[in-house]
Design a protein around this motif. Sequence first.
Motif, PDB file in Angstrom:
ATOM      1  N   PHE A 178       0.842  -1.186   0.000  1.00  0.00           N
ATOM      2  CA  PHE A 178       0.000   0.000   0.000  1.00  0.00           C
ATOM      3  C   PHE A 178       0.886   1.248   0.000  1.00  0.00           C
ATOM      4  N   GLU A 179       0.307   2.374  -0.332  1.00  0.00           N
ATOM      5  CA  GLU A 179       1.050   3.619  -0.392  1.00  0.00           C
ATOM      6  C   GLU A 179       1.353   4.129   1.025  1.00  0.00           C
ATOM      7  N   THR A 180       2.358   4.962   1.137  1.00  0.00           N
ATOM      8  CA  THR A 180       2.666   5.591   2.424  1.00  0.00           C
ATOM      9  C   THR A 180       1.811   6.847   2.590  1.00  0.00           C
TER      10      THR A 180
ATOM     11  N   MET B 108     -10.139   4.222   3.131  1.00  0.00           N
ATOM     12  CA  MET B 108      -9.494   5.508   2.961  1.00  0.00           C
ATOM     13  C   MET B 108      -7.992   5.257   2.970  1.00  0.00           C
ATOM     14  N   ALA B 109      -7.276   5.960   2.119  1.00  0.00           N
ATOM     15  CA  ALA B 109      -5.867   5.677   1.884  1.00  0.00           C
ATOM     16  C   ALA B 109      -5.013   5.943   3.121  1.00  0.00           C
ATOM     17  N   ALA B 110      -3.764   5.503   3.065  1.00  0.00           N
ATOM     18  CA  ALA B 110      -2.846   5.544   4.209  1.00  0.00           C
ATOM     19  C   ALA B 110      -2.764   6.941   4.818  1.00  0.00           C
ATOM     20  N   GLY B 111      -2.850   6.977   6.148  1.00  0.00           N
ATOM     21  CA  GLY B 111      -2.725   8.228   6.880  1.00  0.00           C
ATOM     22  C   GLY B 111      -4.009   9.006   7.017  1.00  0.00           C
TER      23      GLY B 111
ATOM     24  N   ARG C 123      -3.989   1.005  10.313  1.00  0.00           N
ATOM     25  CA  ARG C 123      -3.237   0.262   9.319  1.00  0.00           C
ATOM     26  C   ARG C 123      -4.183  -0.270   8.246  1.00  0.00           C
ATOM     27  N   LEU C 124      -3.654  -0.458   7.044  1.00  0.00           N
ATOM     28  CA  LEU C 124      -4.444  -0.972   5.937  1.00  0.00           C
ATOM     29  C   LEU C 124      -4.204  -2.466   5.766  1.00  0.00           C
ATOM     30  N   SER C 125      -5.225  -3.168   5.279  1.00  0.00           N
ATOM     31  CA  SER C 125      -5.071  -4.600   5.030  1.00  0.00           C
ATOM     32  C   SER C 125      -5.890  -5.005   3.817  1.00  0.00           C
TER      33      SER C 125
END
Length: 269
Positions: free
Chosen positions: A189-191, A233-236, A241-243
């Motif tokens: 995933f993106e930072t 919703m994207a990282a941050g 955390r994303l999974s």
Amino acid sequence: MKAVDTAAAYLRAHLPFTPDLALVLGSGLGGLADQIEQPVVIPYREVPGFPLSTAPGHAGQFVAGVLGGKKVLCMQGRFHYYEGHDMSAIALPVRVFKALGCRALILTNAAGGVNWDFSVGDFMLITDHINFMGANPLRGQNDESIGPRFCDMTHVYTPELQQVALQVAAAQGLTLQQGVYLGYMGPSFETPAEIRAFRTLGADAVGMSTVPEAIAASHCGLPVLGLSLITNMAAGMAGKRLSGDEVIEIANQRGPVFQGLVRGIVEAL
């Protein structure tokens, strides 16, 4: 191109009709194929030159039949650059659709929301894209019989098809967001920093597919409609955390509504 001709010839021999529309069903969205009447199933492994789909939630097969009164050919699962496939392999099905006589392509995907006005479970009409994959399916020797060396990308996502999608969504009482999809190589995933950068660049959603297929379709003159299901919703942005499991879970929850939207669009085309 020999690979296109060979694959198209095989499918033509195994399909009971010439398909009107082609659909690519993304993560968690393969259930739409279960609604197809008089289905004919052709695993990718049986089609000459086709790679295997290894992404979670992707069945890895064609399903042909009647949906919404139209003759359709569905990809139940797609190929991703992060799986190690060459861009040419990702473009192959799109070129085969064109060779088979399909008059439009509907691309669907699960995506991360980058626009702060979006929410998990939203649907987004793709109006344009940003290719951040670091590669292009048109790289290498060009086959003029498929498309021009230098492909215009002004209207990759066909405006007339977008209008149909908006009308169908309104008739179904659905809010259809509109925005720019940014294609990211993955599979990580993106930072959060990358997401902030992507938002500055004008992205509304981010994902790991669709862009190569849309480029290939534009190159061969196949009209395209792109639709995203915002599964996270994207990282941050959400403070967690994303999974990949969450993506599949939300896609499965919102899948029936999303499938209804796509079916309605198919009926209207």
